[in-house]
Design an enzyme around this catalytic site. Structure first.
Site, PDB file in Angstrom:
ATOM      1  N   GLU A 220       0.834  -1.211   0.000  1.00 39.34           N
ATOM      2  CA  GLU A 220       0.000   0.000   0.000  1.00 39.34           C
ATOM      3  C   GLU A 220       0.867   1.259   0.000  1.00 39.34           C
ATOM      4  O   GLU A 220       0.659   2.186  -0.785  1.00 39.34           O
ATOM      5  CB  GLU A 220      -0.908   0.033   1.247  1.00 39.34           C
ATOM      6  CG  GLU A 220      -2.003  -1.001   1.275  1.00 39.34           C
ATOM      7  CD  GLU A 220      -1.564  -2.318   1.882  1.00 39.34           C
ATOM      8  OE1 GLU A 220      -0.339  -2.579   1.976  1.00 39.34           O
ATOM      9  OE2 GLU A 220      -2.457  -3.109   2.259  1.00 39.34           O
ATOM     10  N   GLU A 361      -4.026  -6.181  17.416  1.00 38.84           N
ATOM     11  CA  GLU A 361      -2.911  -6.805  16.715  1.00 38.84           C
ATOM     12  C   GLU A 361      -1.947  -7.412  17.751  1.00 38.84           C
ATOM     13  O   GLU A 361      -1.262  -8.387  17.469  1.00 38.84           O
ATOM     14  CB  GLU A 361      -2.182  -5.779  15.829  1.00 38.84           C
ATOM     15  CG  GLU A 361      -1.450  -6.437  14.669  1.00 38.84           C
ATOM     16  CD  GLU A 361      -0.973  -5.454  13.620  1.00 38.84           C
ATOM     17  OE1 GLU A 361      -1.255  -5.667  12.433  1.00 38.84           O
ATOM     18  OE2 GLU A 361      -0.309  -4.467  13.983  1.00 38.84           O
ATOM     19  N   LYS A 512      -1.912 -10.953   2.801  1.00 36.57           N
ATOM     20  CA  LYS A 512      -0.968 -10.216   1.953  1.00 36.57           C
ATOM     21  C   LYS A 512      -0.469 -11.109   0.825  1.00 36.57           C
ATOM     22  O   LYS A 512      -0.398 -10.699  -0.331  1.00 36.57           O
ATOM     23  CB  LYS A 512       0.250  -9.788   2.786  1.00 36.57           C
ATOM     24  CG  LYS A 512       0.072  -8.547   3.601  1.00 36.57           C
ATOM     25  CD  LYS A 512       1.461  -8.114   4.119  1.00 36.57           C
ATOM     26  CE  LYS A 512       1.362  -7.038   5.155  1.00 36.57           C
ATOM     27  NZ  LYS A 512       2.645  -6.694   5.749  1.00 36.57           N
TER      28      LYS A 512
HETATM   29  C1  G6Q Z   1       2.256  -3.101  13.336  1.00 33.87           C
HETATM   30  C2  G6Q Z   1       2.264  -3.895  12.131  1.00 33.87           C
HETATM   31  C3  G6Q Z   1       1.768  -3.196  10.891  1.00 33.87           C
HETATM   32  C4  G6Q Z   1       2.799  -2.299  10.219  1.00 33.87           C
HETATM   33  C5  G6Q Z   1       2.296  -1.969   8.804  1.00 33.87           C
HETATM   34  C6  G6Q Z   1       3.225  -1.047   8.073  1.00 33.87           C
HETATM   35  O1  G6Q Z   1       2.648  -3.471  14.412  1.00 33.87           O
HETATM   36  O2  G6Q Z   1       3.513  -4.455  11.977  1.00 33.87           O
HETATM   37  O3  G6Q Z   1       0.607  -2.447  11.122  1.00 33.87           O
HETATM   38  O4  G6Q Z   1       3.018  -1.154  10.963  1.00 33.87           O
HETATM   39  O5  G6Q Z   1       2.104  -3.149   8.084  1.00 33.87           O
HETATM   40  O6  G6Q Z   1       4.478  -1.625   7.934  1.00 33.87           O
HETATM   41  P1  G6Q Z   1       5.677  -0.788   7.391  1.00 33.87           P
HETATM   42  O7  G6Q Z   1       5.958   0.307   8.356  1.00 33.87           O
HETATM   43  O8  G6Q Z   1       6.823  -1.745   7.269  1.00 33.87           O
HETATM   44  O9  G6Q Z   1       5.265  -0.225   6.055  1.00 33.87           O
END
Ligand code: G6Q
Length: 547
Positions: A220, A361, A512
């Site tokens: 994303e 989460e 994903k």
């Molecule tokens: C949080 C998760 C998840 C993460 C996002 C963004 O604890 O790991 O919400 O923050 O998937 O990940 P990136 O910062 O690596 O883009």
């Protein structure tokens, strides 16, 4: 013995305190808060704690002194103290990812020392903070110029999950303290609408993008980042403009420079900062740009004061421990499936959404640290809306529905926007709602109002619906830090009791991987037959209708 090596732990339901709580529940669950209060005139202060500027009233819970004693015993038997020490000392308590869990180091003062893999991480934290501060000062003062020498007016954070929810929540919460001539927007969704709406009225010459991604590989975020680059270059024409209009927050320098951002404009953090625990790392750059370095540091000081409280206060006076234990009490013994978070402050409108990720989460796990399937409930569903809006929608169900929903009321004694008697009216609702939930309205009371017999059942409020009331003097950067840390450590307490890993998120992975595969299948025109009959039909229907 290190409590982080869970293989040796006694299963939760075998702990003496757990068994005692199960027996105790049978005795107490029919008791009504009306009677508990009637029989103990001091209950309202007996079950209350004030620490670090936070007043927690937990007297409107279905507990007695005995319940509290047993819950505190459960914390002891679960090794909570040792596990807190393990976190603060940099032990790799995130065992499935073999990582330390050190968001507490992000707010540690310079004088502290926290060692991970033989290295004190505190100087590095302060080095990044200093770089962020210098950058924020330049942007806020207008000294940082865009490619065409115009000062920056618009700041767009592109990130998702932990790289978005904290920054959005903190920006909204601290808007009162923000530099008002700067526009802040947040793009997270891969739905092109998010990017299009965030940029449609902005001038690329005055716009700065912060690409916030720990991994710098998230689909994303990278899709939005590429669209941002295209949008900027369409107006600015030259590749060299990227250095003036894009900065990155990441742990992945190689990917950042591959994208074209000068690593001199990259603000780093570390693998021991989980995404949902990262709003006080460089991921908070947008917050710092909005409220300024001094306010950001005040927020960190607020976090730190609760960290110290959590680490040192006796459990019976320890705010996060009490909150965490009460959540366990309802989830596991009363079978409550959700918790409502009800902030009575418009600035906290994104706080429930932020907490949803933090809590769900973290504690949405069904196996223990040693890999066994749990035989009890873990993390409840968190949800909520700011008061008083919620009162005119879903509160009906909390008052008279069939679900037991423990609720957290959060209020401030002083408003940031004094307007007539608005604030007293707002706070009157906090107190009234918590009172109504606890005590309800009996058949006698309803009858005494002259209600006809046929209408009586509809107008009776059973009450006995539990809540916390959290009161703070004023919403400031410091108190926001305290509130977030309060919930972070409550989540930690719950996860410790449940013997789960609150710091991984494997559950996010499967979707994903599947989306990547299906993404490829959507590219061509051919019929898809590789999935189950439902997924195949949906994909083919979409492709046909899309044209
Ligand atoms: C949080 C998760 C998840 C993460 C996002 C963004 O604890 O790991 O919400 O923050 O998937 O990940 P990136 O910062 O690596 O883009």
């Amino acid at each position: 013995m290190s409590t982080s090596s869970a293989a040796t732990q006694t299963p939760l339901t075998q702990l003496p305190a757990w068994k005692a709580l199960a027996t105790h529940y049978e005795k107490i669950h029919t008791e009504h808060l009306r009677d508990l209060f009637k029989n103990d005139p001091k209950r309202g202060t007996r079950f209350a704690v004030e620490a670090e500027g936070i007043y927690l009233d937990y007297s409107k819970h279905r507990i007695t002194e005995e319940t509290l004693k047993l819950l505190l015993q459960l914390a002891e038997e679960s090794g909570l103290k040792a596990r807190i020490d393990a976190m603060f000392s940099g032990e790799k308590i995130n065992t499935t990812e073999k990582r330390a869990v050190l968001h507490v180091a992000l707010r540690a003062p310079k004088s502290e020392k926290i060692v991970v893999d033989g290295e004190d991480v505190v100087p590095g934290v302060h080095e990044v903070l200093d770089r962020m501060s210098a950058f924020a000062d330049r942007v806020r003062s207008g000294e940082w110029l865009g490619y065409t020498d115009k000062p920056i007016k618009n700041i767009i954070n592109i990130g998702i999950g932990g790289s978005d929810l904290g920054p959005v929540m903190a920006y909204e919460a601290l808007r009162h303290y923000s530099q008002r001539d700067l526009v802040f927007r947040f793009v997270s969704n891969i739905d092109g609408t998010d990017f299009a709406e965030a940029t449609h009225d902005l001038d690329p010459e005055e716009t700065l993008f912060i690409i916030s991604s720990k991994t710098f590989t998230t689909l994303e975020t990278m899709t939005n980042a590429h669209s941002a680059r295209t949008w900027a270059l369409k107006a600015l024409k030259h590749q060299a403009a990227i250095a003036k209009h894009f900065v990155a927050v990441s742990t992945n320098a190689a990917e950042v420079s591959k994208f074209g951002i000068d690593t001199a404009n990259m603000f780093g953090f570390w693998d021991w900062v989980g995404g949902r625990y990262s709003m006080d790392s460089a991921i908070g750059l947008s917050t710092m740009l909005a409220v300024g370095p001094d306010n950001f540091r005040k927020m960190l000081a607020g976090f730190h004061s609760i960290d110290e409280h959590f680490r040192t206060a006796p459990f019976e006076k320890n705010l996060p421990v009490l909150l965490g234990l009460l959540t366990v009490w309802y989830a596991d013994f009363f079978g409550a499936q959700t918790v409502a978070v009800l902030p009575y402050d418009q600035y906290l409108k994104r706080f429930p959404a932020y907490l949803q990720q933090l809590t769900m989460e973290s504690n949405g796990k069904h196996v223990t640290l040693s890999g066994d399937h749990v035989n009890y409930e873990t993390g409840p569903i968190f949800w909520g809306e700011p008061g008083t809006n919620g009162q005119h929608s879903f509160y009906q169900l909390i008052h008279q529905g069939t679900h037991l929903i423990p609720s957290d009321f959060i209020g401030f004694s002083k408003t940031l926007n004094k307007l007539g008697d608005h604030h007293d009216l707002l706070m009157a609702n906090v107190f009234a709602q918590a009172e109504a939930l606890a005590f309800g309205k009996t058949a006698e009371e309803v009858k005494a109002e002259g209600t006809p017999a046929w209408l009586m059942p509809h107008r009776v409020f059973e009450g006995n619906r539990p809540s916390n009331t959290i009161l703070v003097e004023k919403l400031t950067p410091e108190t926001l830090g305290k509130l977030v840390a309060l919930y972070e450590h409550s989540v930690f307490t719950q996860g410790t009791i449940w013997q789960i890993n609150s710091f991984d998120q494997w559950g996010v992975e499967l979707g994903k991987v599947l989306a990547k595969k299906i993404g490829g299948e959507l590219e061509g025109a051919g019929e898809i037959t590789t999935h189950d009959s439902s997924t195949n039909t949906l994909i083919n229907f979409y492709k046909k209708q899309r044209g």
